[in-house]
Design a protein around this motif. Sequence first.
Motif, mmCIF file in Angstrom:
data_model
loop_
_atom_site.group_PDB
_atom_site.id
_atom_site.type_symbol
_atom_site.label_atom_id
_atom_site.label_comp_id
_atom_site.label_asym_id
_atom_site.label_seq_id
_atom_site.Cartn_x
_atom_site.Cartn_y
_atom_site.Cartn_z
ATOM 1 N N GLU A 25 128.457 8.424 23.890
ATOM 2 C CA GLU A 25 127.419 9.418 23.596
ATOM 3 C C GLU A 25 127.911 10.443 22.584
ATOM 4 O OE1 GLU A 25 124.808 9.433 27.695
ATOM 5 O OE2 GLU A 25 126.538 10.765 27.582
ATOM 6 N N VAL A 28 127.851 8.660 19.155
ATOM 7 C CA VAL A 28 126.482 8.474 18.681
ATOM 8 C C VAL A 28 125.836 9.818 18.347
ATOM 9 C CG1 VAL A 28 124.175 7.670 19.351
ATOM 10 C CG2 VAL A 28 126.183 6.263 19.832
ATOM 11 N N GLY A 29 126.168 10.868 19.069
ATOM 12 C CA GLY A 29 125.649 12.203 18.754
ATOM 13 C C GLY A 29 126.063 12.641 17.361
ATOM 14 N N ALA A 32 124.154 10.590 14.834
ATOM 15 C CA ALA A 32 122.751 11.005 14.740
ATOM 16 C C ALA A 32 122.595 12.281 13.922
ATOM 17 C CB ALA A 32 122.162 11.193 16.137
ATOM 18 N N TYR A 55 124.018 18.346 18.620
ATOM 19 C CA TYR A 55 123.940 17.420 19.746
ATOM 20 C C TYR A 55 124.800 17.954 20.875
ATOM 21 C CZ TYR A 55 128.637 15.668 18.894
ATOM 22 O OH TYR A 55 129.986 15.573 18.762
ATOM 23 N N ALA A 89 119.531 7.360 17.295
ATOM 24 C CA ALA A 89 120.467 7.518 18.411
ATOM 25 C C ALA A 89 120.087 6.606 19.573
ATOM 26 C CB ALA A 89 120.497 8.972 18.875
#
Length: 98
Positions: A25, A28-29, A32, A55, A89
Amino acid sequence: MDVKFDFSDVDSFLEQGYAEVKAVEEKVGKEAVNYAIEHGSYQNRTGTLRKSNKYAVEVDGLELRNEAEYASFVESKGYEVLTGAALFAEKRLKEEIK
């Protein structure tokens, strides 16, 4: 008949799994936010909108937000601020966490 189970290793297994998901996460944050910066379709006059994309990895998942008060207004006019990054995301998380 009594059956005894030893669940002493379950907690460490779950903690390791949670740490792995949290790391994905986090990755990916960052991706994004970079996606939002690169694909924002608005005129970047002050830089505020792009700098305001953030994020956070929360207990219940990844949170994307834009801290500029007028971000939703800009998106309501048809410009890309953060919505595309949220969709990106979601796609990336599904790819990474199978």
